[in-house]
Design a protein around this motif. Structure first.
Motif, PDB file in Angstrom:
ATOM      1  N   THR A  59      43.806  44.342  36.932  1.00 28.20           N
ATOM      2  CA  THR A  59      43.482  43.037  37.504  1.00 28.20           C
ATOM      3  C   THR A  59      44.144  41.944  36.659  1.00 28.20           C
ATOM      4  OG1 THR A  59      41.362  43.938  38.218  1.00 28.20           O
ATOM      5  CG2 THR A  59      41.576  41.554  38.202  1.00 28.20           C
ATOM      6  N   PRO A  60      44.758  40.945  37.298  1.00 31.71           N
ATOM      7  CA  PRO A  60      45.562  39.971  36.541  1.00 31.71           C
ATOM      8  C   PRO A  60      44.846  39.291  35.386  1.00 31.71           C
ATOM      9  CG  PRO A  60      45.972  39.732  38.883  1.00 31.71           C
ATOM     10  CD  PRO A  60      44.853  40.724  38.753  1.00 31.71           C
ATOM     11  N   ASP A  61      43.533  39.064  35.490  1.00 37.46           N
ATOM     12  CA  ASP A  61      42.838  38.347  34.413  1.00 37.46           C
ATOM     13  C   ASP A  61      41.968  39.278  33.575  1.00 37.46           C
ATOM     14  OD1 ASP A  61      41.024  38.863  36.420  1.00 37.46           O
ATOM     15  OD2 ASP A  61      40.064  36.905  36.364  1.00 37.46           O
ATOM     16  N   LEU A  62      42.304  40.570  33.556  1.00 35.52           N
ATOM     17  CA  LEU A  62      41.511  41.550  32.823  1.00 35.52           C
ATOM     18  C   LEU A  62      41.785  41.476  31.322  1.00 35.52           C
ATOM     19  CD1 LEU A  62      39.557  44.015  33.210  1.00 35.52           C
ATOM     20  CD2 LEU A  62      41.608  45.456  33.116  1.00 35.52           C
ATOM     21  N   MET A  63      40.737  41.594  30.532  1.00 40.23           N
ATOM     22  CA  MET A  63      40.856  41.738  29.085  1.00 40.23           C
ATOM     23  C   MET A  63      40.472  43.167  28.717  1.00 40.23           C
ATOM     24  SD  MET A  63      39.174  38.146  27.728  1.00 40.23           S
ATOM     25  CE  MET A  63      37.832  38.059  28.950  1.00 40.23           C
ATOM     26  N   MET A  64      41.252  43.780  27.825  1.00 37.80           N
ATOM     27  CA  MET A  64      40.960  45.147  27.390  1.00 37.80           C
ATOM     28  C   MET A  64      40.892  45.210  25.869  1.00 37.80           C
ATOM     29  SD  MET A  64      42.886  47.959  29.806  1.00 37.80           S
ATOM     30  CE  MET A  64      44.526  47.248  29.750  1.00 37.80           C
ATOM     31  N   GLY A  97      39.141  34.724  37.753  1.00 39.40           N
ATOM     32  CA  GLY A  97      38.392  33.652  37.108  1.00 39.40           C
ATOM     33  C   GLY A  97      37.051  34.110  36.583  1.00 39.40           C
ATOM     34  N   MET A  98      36.497  35.202  37.132  1.00 37.07           N
ATOM     35  CA  MET A  98      35.270  35.758  36.570  1.00 37.07           C
ATOM     36  C   MET A  98      35.653  36.610  35.364  1.00 37.07           C
ATOM     37  SD  MET A  98      32.369  38.315  38.183  1.00 37.07           S
ATOM     38  CE  MET A  98      31.399  36.999  38.907  1.00 37.07           C
ATOM     39  N   PRO A  99      35.064  36.365  34.186  1.00 38.00           N
ATOM     40  CA  PRO A  99      35.440  37.129  32.997  1.00 38.00           C
ATOM     41  C   PRO A  99      35.226  38.632  33.183  1.00 38.00           C
ATOM     42  CG  PRO A  99      34.200  35.179  32.377  1.00 38.00           C
ATOM     43  CD  PRO A  99      34.115  35.280  33.872  1.00 38.00           C
ATOM     44  N   LYS A 100      36.227  39.405  32.764  1.00 46.10           N
ATOM     45  CA  LYS A 100      36.201  40.856  32.908  1.00 46.10           C
ATOM     46  C   LYS A 100      36.729  41.486  31.628  1.00 46.10           C
ATOM     47  CE  LYS A 100      37.739  40.090  37.675  1.00 46.10           C
ATOM     48  NZ  LYS A 100      38.071  38.652  37.442  1.00 46.10           N
TER      49      LYS A 100
END
Length: 411
Positions: free
Chosen positions: A140-145, A119-122
């Motif tokens: 990490t499941p909510d990671l943006m690359m 939930g913390m933007p990454k």
């Protein structure tokens, strides 16, 4: 103002770090820069120096440098960076992560991202974004690359564009993020799409009518990783873990895996869990690749151009049953296994492409043999997609609410 933790190696990427800081500030957020480099001092101003990162890993910068192995040094720096990021988040000093690097910096960034809550933007800007070099369990499941095209050495107009997008992505995500509501207890559920597993269609309104919120996780690898992480963090009042295909995939050697920890997070935390072996008869593989040798000759269902599934042979099904029982037996909280005797996913019904009566019988026999008291197992003369399965799940859930095992819903 929201604060971004910027992580990078100031010894090799000072210009890039300075550019990112300026972009974050220009977009109305604050920046906290952590230097994780070990080669030399950079010229970009930093807020957390590399020697502080080394100290957080129980070492000193000279010790890491004198070791003569950059991989070992950066692994230790990753430990220190993750520890400091965890502390900063707990203290409420950061609201998002922005990391950049080549393969070395990306490797470190994954550890830092994993240390921060879902939930913390990454955002990770990387020269190897989405590469096959990256094992799924490191993401990490909510990671943006973002791919850092042309960014290996020095600034240019191409990589400035990427860096600016990364800064905008994390700042925008921080500004738009909504803290999950906590006005109703949250139930976590695993499943696949409705063409394969349908229980959530009936269970969602039934649980909501009881005063609960339901979150359904797609059991295609990353969904299970998020499910496990949230279960172990205590986000759920109970789980209905009805699709264990990721565990079957892991034991079958599939890339569509949540890692070795599937069906463990809720048990370690002591979260009440109702479990069923949904879709454990299938092993997934990329539909754009040949059928793996281990699955040759097995019935195959092509779900779409990305993913296909093959039925698993009886020996693997017996191993899956044994592992399910072992993981439930290790749980610290109450567990109940629902065992549907007529099938575990839509395509295994008679007349469907993955129907395998002998394989199902092998799994059920192994499951019966593996389950030992005090684990409760309820056998159902039903298919997992039948109403009788949902009725049984709700009966266990309601009983646990009445006993105070699960907190009451809020209406």
């Amino acid at each position: 103002m929201k604060t971004v933790l910027i992580v990078g190696t100031a010894d090799t990427k000072s210009d890039e770090i300075a550019f990112l800081r300026a972009q974050v500030l220009a977009q109305g957020a604050q920046a906290l820069v952590m230097d994780v480099g070990v080669l030399a001092a950079g010229h970009a101003p930093v807020d957390i120096a590399n020697h502080q990162v080394a100290a957080a890993a129980g070492s000193t910068l000279p010790q890491l440098i004198d070791g003569g192995d950059e991989n070992t040094a950066m692994t230790r720096m990753a430990q220190g960076a993750a520890a400091l990021a965890t502390q900063l988040q707990a203290e409420g000093r950061i609201d998002g992560l922005l990391a950049l690097g080549g393969s070395m910096g990306t490797d470190l960034a994954f550890d830092v991202a994993a240390a921060l809550p879902i939930g913390m933007p990454k955002v990770v800007i990387s020269t190897i974004a989405y590469s096959h070099l990256i094992p799924p369990e490191r993401i990490t499941p909510d990671l943006m690359m973002l791919l850092w095209a042309g960014g290996l050495y020095g600034l240019n107009s191409l990589c400035r564009s990427t860096l600016a997008q990364g800064a905008g992505a994390v700042v925008g995500a921080m500004q738009a993020a909504q803290v999950p509501r906590r006005d109703r207890p949250l139930v976590g559920m695993s499943s696949l799409g409705k063409s394969c597993l349908r229980y959530m269609v009936r269970l969602k309104p039934a649980l909501e009518a009881r005063g609960y919120e339901l979150a359904v996780f797609h059991s295609t690898g990353m969904g299970g990783r998020a499910f496990e992480a949230l279960a172990e963090s205590g986000a759920f009042c109970a789980v209905m873990d009805f699709c264990l295909q990721e565990l079957a995939n892991h034991l079958g050697g599939s890339v569509v895996s949540s890692g070795a920890g599937r069906l463990s997070g809720a048990g370690r935390r002591g979260v009440p869990q109702i479990v069923a072996p949904g879709a454990v008869d299938m092993v997934d593989f990329p539909a754009w690749q040949p059928v793996p040798a281990a699955l040759a000759g097995r019935a195959v269902h092509v779900h779409n151009r990305l993913i296909a599934s093959a039925t698993s042979a009886p020996p693997l099904r017996r191993a899956i049953a044994t592992e399910i029982a072992a993981r439930l037996a290790a749980a610290k909280g109450p567990s109940c296994l629902l065992l549907p005797l007529r099938g575990v996913e839509q395509w295994d019904r008679p007349g469907e492409p993955l129907h395998d009566a002998d394989g199902l019988a092998a799994f059920i026999d192994a499951m019966r043999a593996a389950v030992q008291p005090p684990l409760r197992c309820i056998e159902l003369d039903a298919h997992i997609n039948d109403d009788a399965f949902c009725d049984a799940a709700l009966a266990v859930f309601d009983d646990w609410v009445a006993q105070g095992i699960v907190p009451p819903g809020v209406r």
